[in-house]
Design a protein around this motif. Structure first.
Motif, PDB file in Angstrom:
ATOM      1  N   MET A  66      -3.022   3.835   2.725  1.00 35.37           N
ATOM      2  CA  MET A  66      -1.886   3.044   2.931  1.00 35.37           C
ATOM      3  C   MET A  66      -1.154   3.933   4.046  1.00 35.37           C
ATOM      4  N   ALA A  70      -0.092   2.552   8.028  1.00 35.42           N
ATOM      5  CA  ALA A  70       1.101   2.765   8.655  1.00 35.42           C
ATOM      6  C   ALA A  70       0.871   3.199  10.071  1.00 35.42           C
ATOM      7  N   MET A  73      -0.784   0.710  12.372  1.00 36.17           N
ATOM      8  CA  MET A  73       0.316  -0.165  12.622  1.00 36.17           C
ATOM      9  C   MET A  73       0.847   0.292  14.145  1.00 36.17           C
TER      10      MET A  73
ATOM     11  N   MET B 131      -0.904  -4.338  -3.717  1.00 40.09           N
ATOM     12  CA  MET B 131      -0.191  -4.103  -2.674  1.00 40.09           C
ATOM     13  C   MET B 131      -0.872  -4.280  -1.286  1.00 40.09           C
ATOM     14  N   TYR B 132      -2.164  -4.018  -1.386  1.00 43.26           N
ATOM     15  CA  TYR B 132      -2.968  -4.153  -0.060  1.00 43.26           C
ATOM     16  C   TYR B 132      -3.240  -5.766   0.195  1.00 43.26           C
ATOM     17  N   LEU B 135      -0.103  -6.133   2.455  1.00 40.49           N
ATOM     18  CA  LEU B 135      -0.495  -5.502   3.800  1.00 40.49           C
ATOM     19  C   LEU B 135      -1.601  -6.172   4.520  1.00 40.49           C
ATOM     20  N   ALA B 150       4.244  -6.565   6.675  1.00 35.23           N
ATOM     21  CA  ALA B 150       3.290  -5.257   6.190  1.00 35.23           C
ATOM     22  C   ALA B 150       3.806  -4.027   6.218  1.00 35.23           C
ATOM     23  N   ALA B 151       4.710  -3.850   7.491  1.00 36.59           N
ATOM     24  CA  ALA B 151       5.188  -2.375   7.268  1.00 36.59           C
ATOM     25  C   ALA B 151       6.259  -2.102   6.163  1.00 36.59           C
ATOM     26  N   THR B 153       5.463  -3.340   3.279  1.00 39.09           N
ATOM     27  CA  THR B 153       4.769  -3.107   2.257  1.00 39.09           C
ATOM     28  C   THR B 153       4.569  -1.741   1.870  1.00 39.09           C
ATOM     29  N   VAL B 154       4.220  -1.088   3.122  1.00 40.25           N
ATOM     30  CA  VAL B 154       3.766   0.457   3.065  1.00 40.25           C
ATOM     31  C   VAL B 154       4.839   0.936   2.677  1.00 40.25           C
ATOM     32  N   LEU B 157       5.360   0.614  -1.057  1.00 41.68           N
ATOM     33  CA  LEU B 157       4.394   1.147  -2.038  1.00 41.68           C
ATOM     34  C   LEU B 157       4.646   2.642  -2.138  1.00 41.68           C
ATOM     35  N   LEU B 158       4.861   3.312  -0.902  1.00 45.32           N
ATOM     36  CA  LEU B 158       5.018   4.706  -0.591  1.00 45.32           C
ATOM     37  C   LEU B 158       6.386   5.209  -1.461  1.00 45.32           C
TER      38      LEU B 158
END
Lengths: 184, 330
Positions: A66, A70, A73, B131-132, B135, B150-151, B153-154, B157-158
């Motif tokens: 994940m 990032a 992106m 969560m993928y 994303l 999507a950003a 989402t990262v 999750l983190l």
């Protein structure tokens, strides 16, 4: 029988996924295949009755890949193909082929000479979560703690590098203020 | 691997799949009604008595809508993203014991699809894979709002994954097992043995991170209507969007089951109430809590979410683990 079917299914899927990772020119395909491959690897752990390691594989690589997304992106337009600079295809195939053969030799030679033994075999009546804990906190305590310290160092240095402007919030600022600062 | 075992497992999988897909639809109706009553409205009233057939109408609409893929999208990833969300939501349910054991014609049925001894970790890990879906959807759509989703989402999750892991660590230390059945049996002594009394901090932390994991309202930053149109789901419609929706509601049920089993005594008998009904009451209380929070709280900003998770919740969770460890040693 079922184990053999599961093993070969997971093996084919894993190899196919990692081939896509290497071959694809689209960053989005590569990373999705990487994530899928990592998750398929956990299937082997489950087949070997190492449930704990399998689940840890899933959890760790979900977060790790994940973070890769990032970066992708930020640096690429992931819907477009990336143009790669290859000076010659022969070099690439030669180098990757050589390293693949080396890896195979390293892993196959102990199997052929039959020198692989379980130093700490599983005991009866102890679950695999517990036995990992026992080995980790007795035999491998020092490497475990050293790894922890290394991670701590990495984390602190990351915070130090990122924290130059941590006490002010960019979100709360009005756009004009940010533009003024950029002019300065 | 007897034949009966295989048939039993397949039956259980079909029941879980069918039941929770239907419940997801029904939960949308309940959500509308509850929100409406909290805001002094009536909610859906026209289709069927008290609008109960609204679910069917919505279903027909979802299934018959045109299947549409935008031109700039990365097609395979765009198609696979909703499947990931829905599939992982149901895969996570495989390790959850829903009800106590019961017997039909002398055949004992365990209402759990697969009793692995690291059940809790498995459920949390597989839900995180869910969560993928958002994303990949956001990155493959070729749309700026989707990419922002999507950003986020990262970021989400983190942020929450650490809190989830650390908050369930303290109860696991008390029980000494990662199996959800063991955790349930640990609390079999009645209400005073529930883990919520010994681990109240962990309970609250787990609930908060559970809300973040299911993208429910205070942490609904992935598809924040007021900021980024519909976030990762902007380009989706019809059944592809419906799969995101089913995944989200199935995840709500998973989190509710987890919270009931870990902290509120699971499927043990509660006073005169039999265990199967007791856990249903608890689960539906948590579902109601999800809706209640949605009606009562505003959204947070992404930076507030990160601040909350990393600077407030994570230190509290670590301190909670340390204190639990000290108490256990004494």
């Amino acid at each position: 029988m079922i184990e053999a079917i599961a093993f070969y299914t997971f093996a084919i899927l894993t190899i196919a996924m990692f081939v896509i990772v290497v071959m694809s020119r689209n960053a989005l395909y590569s990373m999705s295949a990487l994530a899928a491959g990592m998750i398929f690897i956990s299937g082997f752990f489950f087949l070997l009755d190492a449930d704990f390691l399998g689940v840890v594989q899933i959890i760790v690589y979900t977060g790790a890949v994940m973070a890769l997304y990032a970066f992708a992106m930020m640096f690429f337009d992931t819907t477009k193909e990336v143009k790669e600079k290859n000076s010659s295809n022969y070099k690439v195939f030669l180098l990757s082929g050589l390293s693949a053969i080396l890896l195979i030799i390293i892993f196959v030679s102990p199997i052929i000479s039959q020198k692989v033994q379980a130093l700490y075999p599983m005991k009866e009546n102890i679950g695999n979560t517990q036995s990992i804990g026992i080995v980790l906190f007795t035999k491998y305590l020092v490497p475990f703690e050293v790894a922890a310290i290394m991670l701590l160092v990495a984390m602190i240095s990351g915070i130090v590098m990122a924290s130059k402007r941590m006490d002010e919030s960019l979100t709360l600022k009005v756009d004009e203020e940010i533009q003024k600062e950029e002019v300065k | 691997m007897s034949g009966a075992y295989v048939i039993e497992t397949i039956l259980k999988i079909l029941i879980v799949l069918g039941l929770f897909s239907a419940l997801a639809g029904f939960a949308t109706y309940v959500e509308r009604k509850v929100l409406a009553f909290m805001q002094r409205r009536l909610g859906p009233m026209h289709v069927g008595p008290y609008g109960i057939l609204q679910v069917v109408a919505d279903g027909i609409k979802l299934f018959t809508k045109e299947d549409f893929i935008p031109q700039g999208a990365v097609k395979p990833i765009f198609k696979i993203a909703p499947v990931i969300t829905a599939a992982t939501a149901f895969m996570a349910m495989a390790a959850i014991p829903m009800f106590p054991e019961f017997t039909i014609n002398g055949y004992t049925v365990k209402p759990i699809i697969s009793d692995i001894n690291v059940g809790l970790l498995y459920v949390v890990g597989v839900m995180a894979i869910g969560m993928y879906g958002p994303l990949l959807a956001g990155m493959a759509s070729g749309n700026k709002w989707s990419l922002l989703g999507a950003a986020r989402t990262v970021v989400q999750l983190l942020s929450f994954e650490v809190v989830t892991g650390l908050s369930i660590l303290a109860p696991v230390m008390l029980v000494g097992s990662l199996s959800l059945i063991d955790i349930n049996n640990y609390q079999s002594g009645g209400v005073s043995h529930w883990l919520i009394w010994t681990q109240p901090v962990a309970f609250i932390l787990f609930l908060i991170s559970g809300y973040a994991e299911t993208n429910r309202t205070p942490f609904d930053i992935l598809e924040h209507e007021a900021e980024i149109v519909s976030g990762y789901a902007t380009e989706y419609s019809g059944m592809r969007w419906g799969m995101f929706f089913i995944g989200e509601y199935a995840n709500m049920f998973t989190i509710s089951f987890l919270a009931s089993i870990i902290f509120l005594g699971g499927f043990n008998d509660l006073w005169f109430i039999p265990g199967a009904i007791a856990i249903l009451i608890k689960v539906f209380f948590f579902i109601f809590l999800f809706l209640w929070t949605r009606a009562a709280w505003p959204h947070v900003r992404p930076d507030q979410l990160m601040w909350l998770c990393w600077k407030v919740l994570m230190p509290i969770a670590v301190i909670n683990v340390v204190i639990t460890g000290i108490v256990l040693m004494i």
